[in-house]
Write an enzyme that holds these catalytic residues in place. Structure first.
Site, PDB file in Angstrom:
ATOM      1  CE1 TYR A  56      -3.731   2.489   0.560  1.00 26.82           C
ATOM      2  CE2 TYR A  56      -2.298   3.386   2.271  1.00 26.82           C
ATOM      3  CZ  TYR A  56      -3.412   3.507   1.452  1.00 26.82           C
ATOM      4  OH  TYR A  56      -4.196   4.629   1.518  1.00 26.82           O
ATOM      5  CG  HIS A  86      -3.171  13.768  -0.030  1.00 25.86           C
ATOM      6  ND1 HIS A  86      -3.294  13.156  -1.255  1.00 25.86           N
ATOM      7  CD2 HIS A  86      -3.542  12.826   0.886  1.00 25.86           C
ATOM      8  CE1 HIS A  86      -3.705  11.912  -1.093  1.00 25.86           C
ATOM      9  NE2 HIS A  86      -3.863  11.687   0.199  1.00 25.86           N
ATOM     10  CG  ASN A 202      -0.697   7.476   7.000  1.00 29.07           C
ATOM     11  OD1 ASN A 202      -0.529   6.272   7.085  1.00 29.07           O
ATOM     12  ND2 ASN A 202      -1.814   8.040   7.397  1.00 29.07           N
ATOM     13  CE1 TYR A 299     -20.997  22.235  49.402  1.00 30.72           C
ATOM     14  CE2 TYR A 299     -21.810  21.436  47.296  1.00 30.72           C
ATOM     15  CZ  TYR A 299     -21.837  21.409  48.673  1.00 30.72           C
ATOM     16  OH  TYR A 299     -22.692  20.554  49.304  1.00 30.72           O
ATOM     17  NE  ARG A 302     -17.689  23.688  52.668  1.00 28.11           N
ATOM     18  CZ  ARG A 302     -18.845  23.005  52.616  1.00 28.11           C
ATOM     19  NH1 ARG A 302     -18.845  21.712  52.874  1.00 28.11           N
ATOM     20  NH2 ARG A 302     -19.981  23.595  52.309  1.00 28.11           N
ATOM     21  CG  PHE A 351      -3.607   5.802  10.083  1.00 27.29           C
ATOM     22  CD1 PHE A 351      -4.971   5.955  10.241  1.00 27.29           C
ATOM     23  CD2 PHE A 351      -3.147   4.676   9.416  1.00 27.29           C
ATOM     24  CE1 PHE A 351      -5.864   5.025   9.744  1.00 27.29           C
ATOM     25  CE2 PHE A 351      -4.038   3.740   8.907  1.00 27.29           C
ATOM     26  CZ  PHE A 351      -5.413   3.914   9.068  1.00 27.29           C
TER      27      PHE A 351
END
Length: 536
Positions: A56, A86, A202, A299, A302, A351
């Site tokens: 690939y 890309h 990649n 709160y 605290r 990836f």
């Protein structure tokens, strides 16, 4: 010259920050470079032929085109066209520090020796980074699997000198080829060979680099939030028993224990957070016309050790995930020795950005919570029924003619609310892409980007808390000025009052908030306080 040696094993988050923000140079470990060369030589000797097995991205097309065989003769053209196709990012350019962090992380991944690219490609990327040629990278458009394809393609387009590509060099945006010439990087046009392109594109690179920067910034804000909490405690004369080490030891989370201890160090020596100071009646304390022991606070004061403490625990886990990620090979396919002197390619899914996506989502939620509880302390200080007598909106007399600080308190609520909408976990979203080839994606790039947005908002929230706490101390000085502040809080208060000359009457609010937000955004406040009390 400061330098980071990359070996694919022990890169630290602070190393990435130093490269990204402080101009550290990078160098590839000699042993790693030798291994990269050895693997590539095997590929050149054994697989650079048309009858080689289909691998690939090496001799096949990409994505759904994986069944298309690419011949050796077509390989160079395939590499180039892959970069062009890309470069599909959109939006504004990523900041320089993010781009530098990405380049550093990608180089470290190559040091694992399983990517199969040529050593000369690694050397050229090192040169690009060290000489300060920073590609223009539109930072929207990646879904976080297969890694950061579009952002990395924009980096690679500069690396190989694509005519349309752009870069920043010495602060100026220009065509990539011009930047390469000015930096002395030759040849300006650089040809990628089989597997070079996919190894570069990649991987979990851009968002992993950004995650390092976010963690660094978050750690600073955790410490600063302890400082602003302590100063707010001084303003309302809070009781400190909730921070007693015995309470924390009874629920022994390390983060909770550390947070409570830090706050006690900051108020150490304070006379204002004592019962003697609480005995002084302030005229606006309509809820308590006569002295009675405080017992316990709201709160947001605290429970601060419990809330901030688990955020510290989360940060430790997030750091673990990201430090594994930045020392990982995250491209596909990867090449491994078979043990008989030969190598094989294996296709997998390193990836996929899920680990970093989870890390950034968890960090975002933690930062949102620190902002939420800070907002409540700000609200408390502006309400005399909650603050034990601080004037309404911290206004000077006559109240009414003077409006006070309610409007500058509103942004803490607005920002806290904005942060809540950014807290939705990115990894819970999924939109299949590329003809369903990527049928499950991480959305980790957005997780990292929105974490950065929350960080910027939290800086403003804490800056406003710093302002309101200081104002609360100033406006009660006539009744409580004899009570000294703590070891760390006195430093923080002094730095604020050096910048802001508080007065009784209303005066331009923007100047005040800008000053205290600036103290939070810079390292000045944190460094000064830590110099007094030690590292938080």
């Amino acid at each position: 010259m400061n330098k980071v040696i990359l070996n694919g094993v022990d890169l630290q988050i602070e190393d990435v920050v130093n490269v990204a923000r402080h101009g550290y140079q990078v160098e590839i470990d000699a042993g790693c470079m030798a291994h990269i060369a050895q693997v590539r030589q095997y590929m050149e000797d054994e697989w650079m032929r048309d009858d080689a097995p289909a691998v690939y991205g090496f001799n096949t097309g990409l994505g759904k085109h994986k069944d298309h065989k690419v011949s050796i003769e077509e390989s160079d053209l395939h590499q180039y066209r892959t970069v062009l196709s890309h470069c599909g990012g959109v939006g504004d350019p990523a900041p320089e520090d993010v781009v530098r962090a990405a380049m550093c992380v990608r180089l470290n991944a190559f040091c694992r020796g399983v990517s199969g690219l040529r050593p000369v490609v690694v050397e050229r990327l090192v040169e690009l980074l060290n000489k300060g040629v920073h590609p223009v990278v539109p930072w929207q458009g990646s879904v976080g699997a297969c890694g950061d394809l579009a952002p990395m393609a924009h980096i690679v387009s500069v690396l190989i000198g694509v005519p349309q590509a752009e870069a920043f060099y010495q602060g100026e945006r220009m065509p990539a080829q011009e930047a390469l010439k000015k930096a002395g990087i030759t040849p300006v046009e650089f040809q990628l060979k089989a597997k070079d392109c996919l190894a570069l594109l990649n991987g979990t690179t851009m968002f992993a680099g950004m995650a390092c920067l976010n963690i660094h910034d978050a750690e600073r804000l955790y410490k600063l939030s302890e400082i602003t909490t302590a100063l707010s405690m001084e303003a309302i004369r809070a009781e400190t028993r909730a921070f007693d080490p015995r309470i924390q030891a009874a629920r022994p989370y390390a983060g909770q224990i550390k947070t409570a201890a830090n706050v006690l160090r900051l108020v150490e020596g304070s006379q204002r957070v004592t019962e003697d100071a609480r005995k002084v009646h302030l005229e606006h304390d309509i809820m308590h016309p006569h002295y009675q022991e405080r017992v316990q606070d709201n709160y947001c004061f605290r429970c601060m050790p419990q809330v901030h403490g688990v955020c510290r625990e989360n940060l430790d886990y997030v750091k673990h995930l990201v430090e594994v990620e930045i020392n990982a090979a995250t491209d596909n396919p990867l090449i491994f020795p078979k043990g008989d002197g030969h190598y094989e390619f294996l296709s997998g899914g390193n990836f996929h950005g899920e680990p970093t996506g989870f890390a950034m989502d968890l960090l975002t939620m933690s930062l949102v919570e620190i902002g939420n509880i800070s907002d409540r302390r700000c609200f408390t200080m502006c309400d005399p029924t909650l603050s034990y007598g601080l004037p309404l909106a911290l206004a000077g007399e006559p109240i009414g003619l003077n409006y006070g600080y309610n409007i500058i308190c509103c942004p803490t609520s607005a920002l806290a609310s904005e942060n809540k909408t950014l807290a939705f976990p990115s990894v819970c979203d999924n939109i299949p892409t590329k003809a369903n080839q990527e049928d499950h994606v991480s959305m980790a790039p957005w997780a990292a980007r929105k974490c950065q947005l929350v960080i910027k908002n939290l800086e403003k929230i804490l800056g406003i808390e710093l302002l309101l706490a200081s104002r609360g101390i100033f406006i009660t000085a006539d009744k409580l000025g004899q009570f000294q502040l703590g070891k760390g809080t006195s430093i923080a208060y002094g730095m604020v009052t050096d910048l802001i000359k508080f007065q009784n009457d209303d005066f331009y609010m923007r100047d005040q908030s800008k000053a205290t937000i600036g103290l939070v955004e810079s390292d000045e406040l944190l460094n000064a306080v830590e110099a007094a009390v030690g590292e938080l």
